[in-house]
Write a protein that holds these residues in place. Structure first.
Motif, PDB file in Angstrom:
ATOM      1  N   ILE A 114      10.900  12.787  -1.061  1.00 13.56           N
ATOM      2  CA  ILE A 114      11.802  13.807  -1.602  1.00 13.56           C
ATOM      3  C   ILE A 114      12.439  13.318  -2.895  1.00 13.56           C
ATOM      4  O   ILE A 114      12.551  14.058  -3.870  1.00 13.56           O
ATOM      5  CB  ILE A 114      12.859  14.188  -0.559  1.00 13.56           C
ATOM      6  N   ALA A 115      12.843  12.052  -2.936  1.00 10.95           N
ATOM      7  CA  ALA A 115      13.465  11.498  -4.142  1.00 10.95           C
ATOM      8  C   ALA A 115      12.496  11.512  -5.316  1.00 10.95           C
ATOM      9  O   ALA A 115      12.866  11.869  -6.436  1.00 10.95           O
ATOM     10  CB  ALA A 115      13.959  10.075  -3.876  1.00 10.95           C
ATOM     11  N   VAL A 116      11.235  11.151  -5.064  1.00 11.40           N
ATOM     12  CA  VAL A 116      10.245  11.165  -6.146  1.00 11.40           C
ATOM     13  C   VAL A 116       9.964  12.595  -6.596  1.00 11.40           C
ATOM     14  O   VAL A 116       9.824  12.866  -7.787  1.00 11.40           O
ATOM     15  CB  VAL A 116       8.955  10.443  -5.691  1.00 11.40           C
ATOM     16  N   GLY A 117       9.913  13.524  -5.645  1.00  8.13           N
ATOM     17  CA  GLY A 117       9.737  14.929  -6.012  1.00  8.13           C
ATOM     18  C   GLY A 117      10.894  15.448  -6.852  1.00  8.13           C
ATOM     19  O   GLY A 117      10.692  16.199  -7.813  1.00  8.13           O
ATOM     20  N   LEU A 118      12.097  15.034  -6.507  1.00  9.25           N
ATOM     21  CA  LEU A 118      13.260  15.428  -7.311  1.00  9.25           C
ATOM     22  C   LEU A 118      13.210  14.787  -8.697  1.00  9.25           C
ATOM     23  O   LEU A 118      13.665  15.384  -9.675  1.00  9.25           O
ATOM     24  CB  LEU A 118      14.551  15.057  -6.589  1.00  9.25           C
ATOM     25  N   GLY A 119      12.665  13.585  -8.784  1.00  8.29           N
ATOM     26  CA  GLY A 119      12.509  12.951 -10.094  1.00  8.29           C
ATOM     27  C   GLY A 119      11.548  13.722 -10.982  1.00  8.29           C
ATOM     28  O   GLY A 119      11.795  13.913 -12.179  1.00  8.29           O
ATOM     29  N   ALA A 120      10.438  14.192 -10.408  1.00  6.20           N
ATOM     30  CA  ALA A 120       9.502  15.010 -11.172  1.00  6.20           C
ATOM     31  C   ALA A 120      10.145  16.336 -11.555  1.00  6.20           C
ATOM     32  O   ALA A 120       9.938  16.847 -12.667  1.00  6.20           O
ATOM     33  CB  ALA A 120       8.223  15.232 -10.372  1.00  6.20           C
ATOM     34  N   GLY A 121      10.953  16.880 -10.645  1.00  5.07           N
ATOM     35  CA  GLY A 121      11.684  18.100 -10.965  1.00  5.07           C
ATOM     36  C   GLY A 121      12.693  17.886 -12.085  1.00  5.07           C
ATOM     37  O   GLY A 121      12.896  18.768 -12.921  1.00  5.07           O
ATOM     38  N   ALA A 122      13.322  16.720 -12.107  1.00  4.77           N
ATOM     39  CA  ALA A 122      14.267  16.408 -13.182  1.00  4.77           C
ATOM     40  C   ALA A 122      13.560  16.333 -14.528  1.00  4.77           C
ATOM     41  O   ALA A 122      14.073  16.817 -15.537  1.00  4.77           O
ATOM     42  CB  ALA A 122      14.978  15.084 -12.884  1.00  4.77           C
ATOM     43  N   PHE A 123      12.362  15.738 -14.536  1.00  7.15           N
ATOM     44  CA  PHE A 123      11.575  15.684 -15.775  1.00  7.15           C
ATOM     45  C   PHE A 123      11.259  17.101 -16.253  1.00  7.15           C
ATOM     46  O   PHE A 123      11.404  17.417 -17.434  1.00  7.15           O
ATOM     47  CB  PHE A 123      10.294  14.886 -15.554  1.00  7.15           C
ATOM     48  N   LEU A 179       0.836  -1.197   0.000  1.00  8.47           N
ATOM     49  CA  LEU A 179       0.000   0.000   0.000  1.00  8.47           C
ATOM     50  C   LEU A 179       0.874   1.252   0.000  1.00  8.47           C
ATOM     51  O   LEU A 179       0.577   2.225  -0.702  1.00  8.47           O
ATOM     52  CB  LEU A 179      -0.933  -0.012   1.210  1.00  8.47           C
ATOM     53  N   ARG A 180       1.956   1.216   0.731  1.00  7.46           N
ATOM     54  CA  ARG A 180       2.877   2.359   0.745  1.00  7.46           C
ATOM     55  C   ARG A 180       3.534   2.562  -0.615  1.00  7.46           C
ATOM     56  O   ARG A 180       3.679   3.689  -1.085  1.00  7.46           O
ATOM     57  CB  ARG A 180       3.954   2.159   1.810  1.00  7.46           C
ATOM     58  N   ARG A 181       3.898   1.457  -1.264  1.00  8.54           N
ATOM     59  CA  ARG A 181       4.501   1.551  -2.595  1.00  8.54           C
ATOM     60  C   ARG A 181       3.496   2.106  -3.599  1.00  8.54           C
ATOM     61  O   ARG A 181       3.824   2.951  -4.425  1.00  8.54           O
ATOM     62  CB  ARG A 181       5.025   0.178  -3.009  1.00  8.54           C
ATOM     63  N   ARG A 182       2.256   1.654  -3.515  1.00 10.69           N
ATOM     64  CA  ARG A 182       1.209   2.152  -4.404  1.00 10.69           C
ATOM     65  C   ARG A 182       0.978   3.652  -4.157  1.00 10.69           C
ATOM     66  O   ARG A 182       0.813   4.427  -5.097  1.00 10.69           O
ATOM     67  CB  ARG A 182      -0.086   1.378  -4.189  1.00 10.69           C
ATOM     68  N   ALA A 183       0.989   4.058  -2.900  1.00  9.31           N
ATOM     69  CA  ALA A 183       0.801   5.468  -2.568  1.00  9.31           C
ATOM     70  C   ALA A 183       1.950   6.319  -3.112  1.00  9.31           C
ATOM     71  O   ALA A 183       1.723   7.430  -3.611  1.00  9.31           O
ATOM     72  CB  ALA A 183       0.691   5.636  -1.061  1.00  9.31           C
ATOM     73  N   LEU A 184       3.169   5.798  -3.040  1.00  9.62           N
ATOM     74  CA  LEU A 184       4.310   6.534  -3.579  1.00  9.62           C
ATOM     75  C   LEU A 184       4.185   6.683  -5.090  1.00  9.62           C
ATOM     76  O   LEU A 184       4.480   7.739  -5.649  1.00  9.62           O
ATOM     77  CB  LEU A 184       5.619   5.830  -3.210  1.00  9.62           C
ATOM     78  N   ARG A 185       3.711   5.644  -5.755  1.00 14.12           N
ATOM     79  CA  ARG A 185       3.517   5.728  -7.205  1.00 14.12           C
ATOM     80  C   ARG A 185       2.435   6.730  -7.573  1.00 14.12           C
ATOM     81  O   ARG A 185       2.590   7.493  -8.526  1.00 14.12           O
ATOM     82  CB  ARG A 185       3.161   4.350  -7.766  1.00 14.12           C
ATOM     83  N   VAL A 186       1.334   6.737  -6.823  1.00 13.11           N
ATOM     84  CA  VAL A 186       0.262   7.710  -7.090  1.00 13.11           C
ATOM     85  C   VAL A 186       0.780   9.123  -6.880  1.00 13.11           C
ATOM     86  O   VAL A 186       0.526  10.017  -7.693  1.00 13.11           O
ATOM     87  CB  VAL A 186      -0.969   7.418  -6.198  1.00 13.11           C
ATOM     88  N   TYR A 187       1.529   9.331  -5.807  1.00 14.21           N
ATOM     89  CA  TYR A 187       2.122  10.637  -5.540  1.00 14.21           C
ATOM     90  C   TYR A 187       3.053  11.042  -6.684  1.00 14.21           C
ATOM     91  O   TYR A 187       2.998  12.175  -7.183  1.00 14.21           O
ATOM     92  CB  TYR A 187       2.878  10.574  -4.209  1.00 14.21           C
ATOM     93  N   GLY A 188       3.903  10.124  -7.126  1.00 12.02           N
ATOM     94  CA  GLY A 188       4.836  10.421  -8.212  1.00 12.02           C
ATOM     95  C   GLY A 188       4.126  10.711  -9.524  1.00 12.02           C
ATOM     96  O   GLY A 188       4.482  11.649 -10.244  1.00 12.02           O
ATOM     97  N   LEU A 189       3.110   9.931  -9.843  1.00 14.06           N
ATOM     98  CA  LEU A 189       2.384  10.159 -11.095  1.00 14.06           C
ATOM     99  C   LEU A 189       1.608  11.472 -11.056  1.00 14.06           C
ATOM    100  O   LEU A 189       1.477  12.147 -12.077  1.00 14.06           O
ATOM    101  CB  LEU A 189       1.459   8.989 -11.391  1.00 14.06           C
ATOM    102  N   PHE A 190       1.105  11.840  -9.875  1.00 12.30           N
ATOM    103  CA  PHE A 190       0.449  13.138  -9.753  1.00 12.30           C
ATOM    104  C   PHE A 190       1.443  14.257 -10.046  1.00 12.30           C
ATOM    105  O   PHE A 190       1.146  15.188 -10.810  1.00 12.30           O
ATOM    106  CB  PHE A 190      -0.157  13.309  -8.358  1.00 12.30           C
ATOM    107  N   LEU A 191       2.622  14.191  -9.443  1.00 13.76           N
ATOM    108  CA  LEU A 191       3.642  15.216  -9.683  1.00 13.76           C
ATOM    109  C   LEU A 191       4.080  15.241 -11.141  1.00 13.76           C
ATOM    110  O   LEU A 191       4.247  16.308 -11.729  1.00 13.76           O
ATOM    111  CB  LEU A 191       4.853  14.981  -8.786  1.00 13.76           C
ATOM    112  N   LEU A 192       4.245  14.065 -11.736  1.00 17.90           N
ATOM    113  CA  LEU A 192       4.656  13.990 -13.133  1.00 17.90           C
ATOM    114  C   LEU A 192       3.596  14.599 -14.042  1.00 17.90           C
ATOM    115  O   LEU A 192       3.918  15.348 -14.968  1.00 17.90           O
ATOM    116  CB  LEU A 192       4.929  12.534 -13.526  1.00 17.90           C
ATOM    117  N   GLY A 193       2.331  14.303 -13.785  1.00 16.69           N
ATOM    118  CA  GLY A 193       1.252  14.884 -14.581  1.00 16.69           C
ATOM    119  C   GLY A 193       1.182  16.395 -14.432  1.00 16.69           C
ATOM    120  O   GLY A 193       0.961  17.128 -15.404  1.00 16.69           O
ATOM    121  N   LEU A 194       1.374  16.871 -13.213  1.00 12.36           N
ATOM    122  CA  LEU A 194       1.359  18.310 -12.970  1.00 12.36           C
ATOM    123  C   LEU A 194       2.494  18.999 -13.726  1.00 12.36           C
ATOM    124  O   LEU A 194       2.283  20.017 -14.392  1.00 12.36           O
ATOM    125  CB  LEU A 194       1.484  18.562 -11.470  1.00 12.36           C
TER     126      LEU A 194
END
Length: 138
Positions: free
Chosen positions: A86-95, A22-37
């Motif tokens: 933070i790592a996922v947020g930085l990944g979206a920032g890198a994109f 569930l935590r992994r799924r939540a991290l993916r949803v958070y990351g995909l939201f940031l990527l879409g934004l």
């Protein structure tokens, strides 16, 4: 139903003792939201960014990605509960960073967009590994 589901995912992400899947799924949803934004912002910026074929911008892209990668590694090592976020947020920032540089260097610089997606995927994987390491350590 959707707000309760999202609220449950965010609560699971904040709770280190929640189900790891569930935590992994939540991290993916958070990351995909940031990527879409960030993708929406790139689409909005595209018509307004001028074409600037300045080759040293590629060097800036490499330096910027190296710095973001080091920041993500540091966050995963030092920021115990929030490191994966933070790592996922930085990944979206890198994109977004590579996307803006790709739009400036178009048409040939557009190859930076798939590289930005790859960087996001790498940072998301690192964040998931950080989640798993945090659950094993407890």
């Amino acid at each position: 139903m959707a707000p309760n589901f999202l609220q449950g995912l965010l609560e699971a992400l904040a709770n280190p003792e929640a189900d790891p899947n569930l935590r992994r799924r939540a991290l993916r949803v958070y990351g995909l939201f940031l990527l879409g934004l960030k993708g929406c912002f790139l689409l909005l910026l595209a018509p307004f960014l001028p074409q600037a074929p300045y080759p040293p911008l590629l060097f800036l892209a490499v330096i910027g990605m190296a710095w973001l990668h080091l920041q993500a590694r540091s966050a995963l090592e030092e920021e115990a509960p929030l490191g994966p976020l933070i790592a996922v947020g930085l990944g979206a920032g890198a994109f977004f960073f590579l996307g803006v540089l790709g739009l400036l260097l178009r048409p040939f610089g557009l190859f930076l967009l798939p590289l930005g997606l790859g960087a996001f995927w790498l940072f998301l994987r690192r964040g998931e590994e950080g989640l798993n390491a945090g659950t094993r350590g407890s």
